[in-house]
Scaffold this motif. Structure first.
Motif, mmCIF file in Angstrom:
data_model
loop_
_atom_site.group_PDB
_atom_site.id
_atom_site.type_symbol
_atom_site.label_atom_id
_atom_site.label_comp_id
_atom_site.label_asym_id
_atom_site.label_seq_id
_atom_site.Cartn_x
_atom_site.Cartn_y
_atom_site.Cartn_z
ATOM 1 N N PHE A 47 0.852 -1.185 0.000
ATOM 2 C CA PHE A 47 0.000 0.000 0.000
ATOM 3 C C PHE A 47 0.892 1.240 0.000
ATOM 4 O O PHE A 47 1.780 1.371 0.846
ATOM 5 N N VAL A 57 -9.819 -3.689 3.956
ATOM 6 C CA VAL A 57 -9.159 -2.553 4.607
ATOM 7 C C VAL A 57 -10.221 -1.734 5.330
ATOM 8 O O VAL A 57 -11.247 -1.387 4.740
ATOM 9 N N SER A 111 -5.261 2.617 9.324
ATOM 10 C CA SER A 111 -5.833 1.501 8.573
ATOM 11 C C SER A 111 -5.585 0.162 9.269
ATOM 12 O O SER A 111 -4.532 -0.063 9.864
ATOM 13 N N LYS A 112 -6.575 -0.713 9.174
ATOM 14 C CA LYS A 112 -6.439 -2.110 9.562
ATOM 15 C C LYS A 112 -6.656 -2.937 8.300
ATOM 16 O O LYS A 112 -7.608 -2.706 7.555
ATOM 17 N N VAL A 113 -5.767 -3.905 8.070
ATOM 18 C CA VAL A 113 -5.840 -4.709 6.852
ATOM 19 C C VAL A 113 -6.014 -6.176 7.229
ATOM 20 O O VAL A 113 -5.355 -6.684 8.154
ATOM 21 N N ILE A 171 -8.342 4.874 0.824
ATOM 22 C CA ILE A 171 -7.184 4.347 0.088
ATOM 23 C C ILE A 171 -6.933 5.297 -1.086
ATOM 24 O O ILE A 171 -7.413 5.077 -2.203
ATOM 25 N N VAL A 203 -2.773 4.917 3.054
ATOM 26 C CA VAL A 203 -4.207 4.881 3.367
ATOM 27 C C VAL A 203 -4.448 5.913 4.463
ATOM 28 O O VAL A 203 -3.794 5.878 5.511
#
Length: 958
Positions: A155, A199, A162-164, A216, A158
């Motif tokens: 990435f 995400v 962010s949590k992915v 994003i 973001v």
């Protein structure tokens, strides 16, 4: 060779069936350029996965509105693979909006006086919990042929926190909205099956005091590499020049995520700007141990190097290959430039041994209509606009930029100060700085690192000194080839000012620059911010009631200085390396000196669209090399006949003579770094200026009184790159003689064929018009969901209501003793626009052999999705609607099976209005993107009382 190529092509297309033709072509260009089809090909692939994401708003604190995320008994923090709500692979996102990245959800919102001043009063982020959380989901296929490779997600940024998740597995959190990051997902992949990327972005908190966007807003990639590979940002290329030869130092960091043992070869090959191989070296080292890294440094000679310079930005390419047992396991490309930089405390800045005065601008990262999600082509557009003005330097204010901006600066010849977001000495701060430098240090455009800006709380004291010394030393440990600066604005006497390597002066009005220089004669300095002037494009009389600031250059406040005063100060002092104006472009937020309803800044030399204010021509006169003559204001002043108008000329001519309707108003001599002024009584007609050089006429500039607007004119901006799919279109109106009407404010409506409009703008700092016209999607849950055992009448319809037979659906259901069938019913609300809205029910199985009724009407499933029901307006009504589902029950196979009790979601789409925008002082802008499979785009523009404009845009594929 042909068989190998076709085999690889087939394998790649198995994976790439979910991405666009453009991405496929781009992918193969990269593969070919890296020698991927050689006998011993590398398996590294970097694939853009920007297309076909699903998006929906969650909620900041209401977990039900956040799709039930983090409500599970075992959370994703407690047990591996327990992502719930949208983080679960099986979550049903069919009703979510479909979009492509980059995406900024903040710019899509309306305006409110209650919203953030910093973010331009957009109704997103703090204070708007329903527009603070954004969920993104994408499904991809990964081939069984990729077993054994390292699979990762990359990435570029973001915004923010962010949590992915990948296939329900939590990968990590990235707090900052400006850092790039990568996650290894190798252990979680479903090969030859569906893989789900999720995400969750939380934009409720701001990192800066300027517009930052949300979501994003930069690119996302899927990367595949062999287990023995170059790490992310794993090369570091520097050079030294002596006797017209360059010694290139190429440091590479190699990681072993497999069981490789023994010797490996490192092959370093340099290609010149034309693509010709000019140097090559091979070295042998031991492979690192499992999950360890090793660094190797190579010295490579380049004869007669082509230097990277402002007017000749020559870029070399380093191809790093790793080979073991005769097979290339990795190929990694690095662009770099060969050049020298030097700061001198007496004589300023030198590039390649030549004295260069820095003619810079500060800039944030948003653009009209687009917000922070800039297409790559817009990065080039903006840098070219600055170059056209005469600027040679760019300060990233105040955060790490997107990589594409630095690529544009490398390729176009623009020096860069690259800046981290926040000062500090702990992991949060130093790790961010480390990632910034390691990502960006191969860019030849970057000549200075900035580790802070206007930290008023610490600037003048010992804490600021300590932090600066640590960050400065830390930066040098990663990249010793570039100096470090900090922008200082609370006095230039002590604290950071006394220890920073390159002094960054923020505004002459904040301290005595000459006195500081005399106290620190061995410390080079530059104006990291100067100007901060107020101007509204096309406005020549300040009107505080309308929030308009006159575009004549003037002091923004008594202790600050105009653009002209600032440039004179820095230009006349050789010990100052130059200055960076605040700012090159207007930006959202900080609408100083006003507040609501102003929503953008007034500081820019250009407005948010890139349309020039008059100060651009002052700078072009003294920053550029071409003859310049610019006359202001325009000459449409109906009702002011006989009143004096201030007429200014910006020019680098020796003399300028002014005429009104062919009568000379006098010739005046131009002072260096100055401008010329006349007082002229207004009369309609022609205002003409003639510029002289060595007593010869060399330039003529005319401002004419125009007629009324009659025609709409559309034109593709000449600075837009021709090899992209995005075009910037200028919208204006002309009179019957084809003259641009500088006071026009007509509202123009747009249509497009063969592409889509990405955004619209006009540079008006008080405009509350929409930036984007997109369909509104509203998800409505079914409420009061009840059930009863099925009874049917002779017509096989749901039986009439028996009130006592209904109970809460699924409550205390005995799954070992179920009825043969159940009838369920619930309610949903339609508030308005029943006739215009598009309404669909996305059913989630709560039974088998279901029948769906709305307001007593049987509805049929759609042909493309057996669990999607389009609800025609004939079966709907405004207000409360009743949905009834008849189905046989699902049966538990195991006692611990969790049965679905959610019947689904109602999606209401309200079609958007047509795209439109008012002209502001004669101009507006639309940004378009060409469809993948169309060669031409047709843009049409219409307005009441005007002849429509039509433009055909042909864009080449990259």
């Amino acid at each position: 060779m042909k068989i190998l190529f076709l085999s690889l092509l087939a394998n790649h297309f198995i994976f790439m069936k979910t991405i666009s033709l453009k991405e496929i072509l781009l992918h193969f260009i990269v593969l070919i350029s890296m020698g991927s089809f050689a006998q011993n090909q590398s398996d590294r692939e970097l694939i853009v996965i920007d297309k076909d994401w699903r998006f929906a708003f969650g909620h900041l604190y209401d977990t039900q509105k956040d799709f039930g995320h983090a409500e599970g008994y075992f959370s994703y923090l407690a047990k591996t693979g327990f992502g719930d709500g949208p983080a679960a692979p099986g979550f049903d996102d069919r009703a979510w909006r479909k979009l492509d990245l980059p995406h900024d959800w903040a710019v899509e919102q309306g305006f409110s006086e209650k919203a953030s001043y910093s973010h331009g009063f957009k109704t997103s982020g703090k204070g708007f919990p329903e527009k603070s959380i954004g969920w993104y989901r994408k499904k991809i296929n990964i081939s069984q042929n990729d077993q054994g490779k390292i699979i990762s997600l990359k990435f570029d940024g973001v915004f923010r926190n962010s949590k992915v998740f990948f296939n329900g597995h939590f990968l990590g959190t990235e707090e900052s909205g400006y850092n790039g990051f990568e996650y290894d997902v190798t252990a979680y992949v479903n090969y030859d099956g569906e893989n789900t990327i999720v995400v969750r972005a939380d934009a409720s908190m701001e990192e800066g005091w300027f517009y930052e966007g949300a979501g994003i807003y930069r690119h996302v990639y899927l990367q595949k590499s062999n287990q023995l590979h170059v790490i992310q940002n794993g090369t570091y290329v520097t050079s030294e020049i002596q006797d017209n030869n360059a010694e290139v130092t190429a440091e590479v960091t190699i990681e072993n995520k497999g069981n490789f043992k023994g010797n490996i070869e490192i092959i370093q090959t340099i290609f010149d700007p034309s693509g010709k191989q000019v140097s090559n070296i091979t070295e042998n080292i031991l492979a690192p141990d499992f999950y360890k890294t090793v660094k190797n440094t190579s010295k490579i000679k380049v004869s007669n190097p082509l230097l990277w310079d402002l007017d000749a930005p020559n870029l070399y390419r380093l191809l790093t290959q790793i080979k073991q047992e005769g097979k290339i396991t990795d190929s990694y490309e690095t662009n770099f430039g060969i050049r020298t930089i030097k700061f001198d405390p007496e004589n300023g800045f030198f590039l390649n041994g030549k004295s260069i005065k820095l003619k810079g601008t500060n800039n944030h990262q948003d653009h009209a209509g687009i917000g922070a999600a800039l297409p790559d082509e817009l990065q080039y557009y903006r840098i070219k606009k600055l170059k056209e003005m005469g600027s040679n330097a760019y300060r990233c204010s105040h955060n790490p930029p997107t990589p594409e901006l630095l690529d544009a600066c490398d390729k176009l010849g623009m020096l860069v100060i690259d800046e981290t977001r926040l000062m500090g000495i702990n992991d949060y701060h130093l790790n961010d700085l480390k990632r910034l430098i390691e990502r960006d240090r191969n860019h030849p455009s970057i000549f200075c690192w900035s580790v802070g800006n206007e930290e008023w709380n610490i600037e003048g004291g010992i804490v600021g000194e300590r932090i600066t010394n640590i960050m400065q030393g830390f930066s040098k440990s990663i990249d010793p080839t570039r100096p470090v600066t900090v922008g200082i604005s609370s006095g230039f006497k002590s604290g950071i000012s006394s220890v920073v390597e390159i002094m960054g002066y923020n505004y002459m009005g904040n301290g005595d620059i000459d006195a500081h220089r005399n106290a620190f004669k061995n410390q080079p300095g530059m104006g990291t911010e100067e100007g901060s002037t107020f101007a509204t494009r096309g406005i020549y009389f300040t009107d505080d009631a309308k929030h308009y600031q006159s575009a004549y250059d003037k002091k923004p406040r008594p202790t600050f200085y105009s653009i002209e005063e600032g440039w004179k100060f820095y230009a006349e002092r050789p010990y100052l390396a130059g200055m960076f104006i605040w700012t090159g472009f207007d930006y959202r937020g900080e609408p100083t000196p006003y507040g609501w309803p102003s929503v953008t800044s007034y500081f820019g030399m250009m407005d948010v669209c890139g349309f020039p204010k008059d100060n651009v021509f002052y700078l072009k006169s003294w920053w550029g090399n071409e003859p310049v003559l610019h006359l202001l204001p325009h000459w449409n002043w109906s009702g002011m006949e006989g009143k004096e108008i201030d007429v200014w000329a910006y020019s680098n001519c020796d003399e300028v003579e002014l005429f009104l309707n062919k009568k000379s108003l006098g010739k005046k001599k131009m002072e260096q770094y100055g401008h010329l002024e006349w007082k002229v009584k207004y009369a309609p007609g022609t205002l003409e200026a003639i510029g002289y050089k060595n007593d010869k006429k060399i330039l003529t500039e005319i401002q004419k009184t125009t007629g009324n607007p009659e025609n709409i004119k559309l034109s593709v901006d000449k600075e837009n790159p021709s090899n992209g799919n995005v075009a910037v279109i200028t919208v204006e109106v002309t009179d019957k003689n084809g003259l641009h009407v500088p006071t026009a404010n007509n509202e123009i409506t747009f249509t497009i064929k063969g592409g889509k409009i990405l955004g619209v703008g006009n540079g008006d700092p008080t405009s509350l018009e929409k930036d984007q016209f997109i369909d509104d999607i509203h998800l409505v849950a079914i409420s009061n969901f009840e059930e009863r055992k099925q009874l049917v009448d002779a017509a096989n319809q749901p039986a009439l209501d028996e009130p006592n037979a209904w109970k809460e659906a699924f409550k205390d259901r005995d799954y070992k003793n179920q009825a043969s069938a159940y009838i369920y019913r619930g309610k949903f609300e339609l508030k308005n626009n029943v006739q215009a809205n598009i309404v669909d029910f996305f059913y989630k199985k709560i039974g088998v052999n279901e029948s769906i009724f709305v307001n007593g009407n049987l509805v049929n499933a759609s042909s493309e999705d057996s669990q999607k029901y389009h609800l025609d307006k004939t079966v709907l009504k405004e207000g409360t609607n009743v949905i009834t589902i008849r189905a046989s029950p699902l049966q538990k196979v195991k006692d611990w099976d969790v049965m679905n009790t959610d019947p689904g979601i109602i999606r209401i789409i309200t079609p958007s209005e047509p795209w439109k925008r008012k002209l502001f002082n004669g101009y507006a802008q639309i940004i378009i993107q060409k469809d993948e499979n169309n060669s031409d785009v047709i843009v049409s523009a219409s307005a009441k009382g005007l002849k429509a404009g039509v433009l055909s845009v042909s864009q080449k594929k990259k």
